[in-house]
Design an enzyme around this catalytic site. Structure first.
Site, PDB file in Angstrom:
ATOM      1  N   LYS A  49       0.902  -1.268  -0.002  1.00 18.42           N
ATOM      2  CA  LYS A  49      -0.229   0.118   0.017  1.00 18.42           C
ATOM      3  C   LYS A  49       0.853   1.381   0.024  1.00 18.42           C
ATOM      4  O   LYS A  49       1.986   1.227   0.729  1.00 18.42           O
ATOM      5  CB  LYS A  49      -0.769  -0.062   1.055  1.00 18.42           C
ATOM      6  CG  LYS A  49      -1.676   1.177   1.435  1.00 18.42           C
ATOM      7  CD  LYS A  49      -3.003   1.317   0.561  1.00 18.42           C
ATOM      8  CE  LYS A  49      -3.694   2.593   0.984  1.00 18.42           C
ATOM      9  NZ  LYS A  49      -4.518   2.713  -0.227  1.00 18.42           N
ATOM     10  N   LEU A  77      -5.252   7.098   0.698  1.00 16.72           N
ATOM     11  CA  LEU A  77      -4.016   6.686   1.108  1.00 16.72           C
ATOM     12  C   LEU A  77      -3.967   6.600   2.340  1.00 16.72           C
ATOM     13  O   LEU A  77      -3.037   6.939   3.035  1.00 16.72           O
ATOM     14  CB  LEU A  77      -2.986   7.838   0.484  1.00 16.72           C
ATOM     15  CG  LEU A  77      -2.779   7.976  -0.922  1.00 16.72           C
ATOM     16  CD1 LEU A  77      -1.771   8.890  -1.186  1.00 16.72           C
ATOM     17  CD2 LEU A  77      -2.656   6.671  -1.570  1.00 16.72           C
ATOM     18  N   ASN A 103       5.857   1.035  -2.464  1.00 12.77           N
ATOM     19  CA  ASN A 103       5.101   2.091  -3.317  1.00 12.77           C
ATOM     20  C   ASN A 103       5.146   3.367  -2.323  1.00 12.77           C
ATOM     21  O   ASN A 103       4.582   3.161  -1.200  1.00 12.77           O
ATOM     22  CB  ASN A 103       3.801   1.540  -3.641  1.00 12.77           C
ATOM     23  CG  ASN A 103       2.731   2.564  -4.392  1.00 12.77           C
ATOM     24  OD1 ASN A 103       2.732   3.621  -3.961  1.00 12.77           O
ATOM     25  ND2 ASN A 103       2.271   2.488  -5.385  1.00 12.77           N
ATOM     26  N   CYS A 134      -2.105   9.182  -7.404  1.00 14.81           N
ATOM     27  CA  CYS A 134      -3.375   8.975  -6.633  1.00 14.81           C
ATOM     28  C   CYS A 134      -4.484   9.868  -6.986  1.00 14.81           C
ATOM     29  O   CYS A 134      -4.294  11.073  -6.577  1.00 14.81           O
ATOM     30  CB  CYS A 134      -3.031   8.932  -5.175  1.00 14.81           C
ATOM     31  SG  CYS A 134      -4.453   8.479  -4.203  1.00 14.81           S
ATOM     32  N   ASN A 195      -3.006   3.550 -12.853  1.00 12.61           N
ATOM     33  CA  ASN A 195      -3.680   3.813 -11.711  1.00 12.61           C
ATOM     34  C   ASN A 195      -5.118   3.832 -11.860  1.00 12.61           C
ATOM     35  O   ASN A 195      -5.572   3.783 -13.307  1.00 12.61           O
ATOM     36  CB  ASN A 195      -3.402   4.906 -10.767  1.00 12.61           C
ATOM     37  CG  ASN A 195      -3.516   4.937  -9.521  1.00 12.61           C
ATOM     38  OD1 ASN A 195      -4.466   4.405  -8.987  1.00 12.61           O
ATOM     39  ND2 ASN A 195      -2.576   5.284  -8.769  1.00 12.61           N
ATOM     40  N   GLY A 247      -8.099  -4.253 -13.976  1.00  9.65           N
ATOM     41  CA  GLY A 247      -9.298  -5.271 -14.370  1.00  9.65           C
ATOM     42  C   GLY A 247      -8.679  -6.748 -14.508  1.00  9.65           C
ATOM     43  O   GLY A 247      -9.410  -7.418 -14.971  1.00  9.65           O
ATOM     44  N   GLY A 268      -5.273  -6.118  -8.949  1.00  8.75           N
ATOM     45  CA  GLY A 268      -5.723  -5.121  -7.941  1.00  8.75           C
ATOM     46  C   GLY A 268      -7.287  -5.580  -7.543  1.00  8.75           C
ATOM     47  O   GLY A 268      -7.237  -6.721  -6.546  1.00  8.75           O
TER      48      GLY A 268
END
Ligand code: FAD
Ligand code: FMN
Ligand code: FES
Lengths: 313, 286
Positions: A49, A77, A103, A134, A195, A247, A268
């Site tokens: 994360k 976040l 990350n 983000c 992202n 996806g 993800g």
């Protein structure tokens, strides 16, 4: 069955992975929690994360909303900050039986560089992914909205950090190709694409957005066609490896991304269905390749471009 | 760091062995899944795949309502589901004999205290679901413990599990918002006269019920009566096992500048001490 099982190994610059299946940032806890639930030795790696300089509590709920074939999220976040990460998370991720990619995201360019410098001093981390994209924090998208800003952060990060550096870019830009090229020119090891897409959800009775910030990020199977095209276009325009994200929920999805130009992938949202999904996908990859008579998975990377060249000739 | 409760293999494939409407919009589903049933504890939950395939994409959270036994061994679970949207409708349409993917058992179970206490279960609406298994667990532990089941609902159609729990030798009291069954008013009003030393409360239901419960417990504390009380929150859960941070609830934290932090309710909960939650910051999803 022949004992020469298909090779799933892939390479991202100097980083060798057992197979191309990684978990995507923010979709597999902080990174260490599922070692007791899944065989992480069977996947390519875990991307943690996003870690920021200071602890972030994250956005107030509601944080997610389900959409057709996907979901929206506005987590904001939530993470323990650098010090909390080093104290509580790092010792545990270093025990994982697979590579751990850290990350990070900064609130400013200077933050990014300082985080990169600190990451470079850690032992045992396999790579650094810069979250330049983000959508759920103020200013989070600014870092990947211009080639100059993205390239500058990547090159300054590389100057202070010896780890392989992946630049994670946003699809919410006019043209992603020059941004990707700027990251390549700056020396990025690989590009993580992509992202989440921007989106929202409306509660019409209350006449307002479900989300306190009004926007959220769309992920899941419904974004795959768009993300796949981005991977195909960018991989045609750069020479560095591309990590396909968006996806992915099956081994077939992985192979499609690889043919489109990805050297590796990240799973993800689909992880939310089953903590063992990444490992199941990795097993299934081997079966599919054996059926198809492919010896090495990395031969598939970018196959669509080679086909295209033949058509054009 | 959070105490992470889940261990071992969570993903299972069960088989739907029962699926009937037992009350208005409320379906009782039986799922055969011995590996899961063997380790399930009261207050824990499962994540169910609504259909085969990816639509709806995310699984849905359900309390383990009861266990199915064969030759005295647990071989499956019962879930009680209220139909409110696409996912629960798809589950109601599931046919007998169909395979169903599920994760579990998940989350922290209720703390059930000791048999010398008077345990009071407080349920609002479909929040009744976990209490059949709780009552069974309590009876297995002690046939004589005093156990009370206070259950509230919008009206008489939305009051669940009264017969099942009464059969296990528990006192049952009902409250409805419109007075169509039992006390005309809130279930928390039934709790107040029961409060005395030696009482322990566990609760499950909508956030407004928890908020008034928190007020009742705090008022007792101010009178010098400390009642242990746990609640099981139902913030919606995209994953159920700690991967997404979508299910957070605000919890008291003196280590944080504003006096709270967000806790993932699926792994730090769903069972929390009533005093651990910042009810002033908790939204109402119901
Ligand atoms: C730990 C836990 C245990 C649960 N146990 C049970 C149970 O035993 N029986 C049962 O019937 N339900 C239970 N729920 C609630 C159940 O998960 C939801 O009703 C279900 O996810 C709704 O799915 P849907 O697709 O039908 O509705 P959706 O189409 O997703 O939602 C319909 C409407 O309900 C709201 N909603 C969605 N999720 C929730 C939620 N979790 N709580 C309240 N409102 C929600 C939505 O905002 C929307 O307005 C539990 C939830 C949790 C987190
Ligand atoms: C709940 C959630 C949280 C996420 N958090 C992060 C994050 O902290 N950092 C990041 O770089 N990406 C984050 N992402 C984006 C994912 O890593 C991924 O890029 C995106 O979801 C697309 O892939 P998918 O369709 O497979 O989910 C998050 C995604 C989701 C759904
Ligand atoms: S539901 Fe995903 S972290 Fe709790």
């Amino acid at each position: 069955m022949s004992d020469a099982a298909p090779s799933l190994a892939v390479r991202l610059g100097a980083l060798e992975l057992r197979n191309p299946v990684l978990t995507a940032s923010g979709t597999y806890g902080l990174g260490y929690e599922f070692a007791r639930l899944a065989d992480l030795g069977a996947i390519g790696g875990v991307v943690g994360k996003t870690v920021t300089m200071q602890e972030r509590l994250g956005n107030p709920p509601p944080r997610t909303f389900e959409t057709a074939g996907g979901m929206l999220n506005s987590i904001g976040l939530m993470n323990p900050g650098w010090d909390g990460f080093v104290r509580d998370v790092l010792p545990r991720v270093l025990d994982l039986p697979c590579p751990f990619v850290l990350n990070v995201a900064g609130e400013s360019e200077e933050d990014f560089i300082e985080l990169a410098r600190r990451a470079g001093q850690l032992d045992g981390v396999a790579g650094l992914e810069l979250n330049l994209s983000c959508p759920n924090v103020a200013g989070g998208l600014d870092f990947s909205s211009s080639p100059e800003a993205a390239g500058r952060i990547v090159s300054r990060a590389l100057a202070v950090c010896d780890l392989p550096v992946f630049a994670k870019l946003s699809p919410n830009v006019g043209d992603i190709v020059p941004i990707a090229q700027a990251c390549e020119a700056a020396g990025a090891t690989a590009l993580s694409l992509i992202n989440t897409f921007l989106g929202t959800a409306i509660d019409w009775r209350k006449r307002k957005s479900i989300f306190s910030r009004g926007v959220a990020g769309v992920s899941g199977p419904s974004i795959k066609p768009m993300a796949l095209l981005i991977v195909m276009r960018v991989s045609a325009a750069v020479g560095i490896p591309v990590i396909g994200i968006g996806g992915i929920a099956t081994a077939r999805d992985v192979l499609e991304y690889m043919v489109a130009g990805a050297a590796a992938v990240q799973v993800g949202t689909a992880c939310f269905l089953d903590p063992r999904l990444p490992e199941k996908i990795a097993h299934e990859l081997r079966e599919l390749l054996a059926e198809e008579g492919v010896d090495r998975i990395d031969e598939l990377t970018g196959a669509v471009h080679r086909q295209q060249e033949q058509v054009e000739r | 760091m959070d105490a992470y409760p889940n261990e071992g293999q969570l993903d299972h494939e069960g088989v739907v062995t029962g699926n009937v409407e037992v009350a208005r919009d409320c379906w009782r589903m039986e799922i055969r899944c011995p590996e899961l049933a063997r380790t399930a504890k009261s207050g824990q939950f499962v994540m169910l795949r609504c259909r085969q395939g990816m639509d709806p994409l995310l699984s849905r959270a359900f309390s383990i309502c009861d266990l199915l036994y064969e030759d005295g061994e647990p071989v499956g679970i019962v879930v009680l589901q209220l139909i409110i949207g696409v996912g629960t409708q798809a589950l109601a349409d599931r046919q007998l004999g169909e395979p169903i993917g599920l994760l579990g058992p998940l989350g922290h179970p209720y703390g059930l205290g000791t048999p010398d206490e008077h345990l009071v279960m407080v349920a609002g609406g479909i929040g009744a679901a976990p209490f059949a298994l709780v009552a069974r667990a309590l009876r297995e532990r002690s046939p004589t413990q005093r156990v009370t089941y206070l259950v509230g609902g919008r009206n008489a159609d939305y009051v669940y599990l009264t017969d099942e729990i009464a059969e296990l030798g528990c006192d049952v009291q009902v409250a409805t918002d419109d007075g169509s069954r039992g006390h005309h008013g809130y279930v928390t009003q039934l709790l107040e006269p029961l409060l005395e030393p030696g009482v322990r409360v566990i609760a499950c239901g909508p956030n407004p019920m928890f908020k008034s419960l928190a007020v009742v417990i705090r008022a007792a504390k101010e009178r010098g009566l400390q009642i242990p009380c746990q609640v099981s929150t139902e913030e919606s859960m995209p994953c159920g096992f700690g991967a997404c941070a979508g299910c957070v609830v605000p919890v008291v934290s003196n280590a944080h500048p504003d006096g709270f932090r967000f806790a993932k309710s699926c792994v730090e909960g769903p069972v929390f001490d009533v005093e651990a939650i910042r009810w002033d910051l908790m939204r109402s999803i119901h």
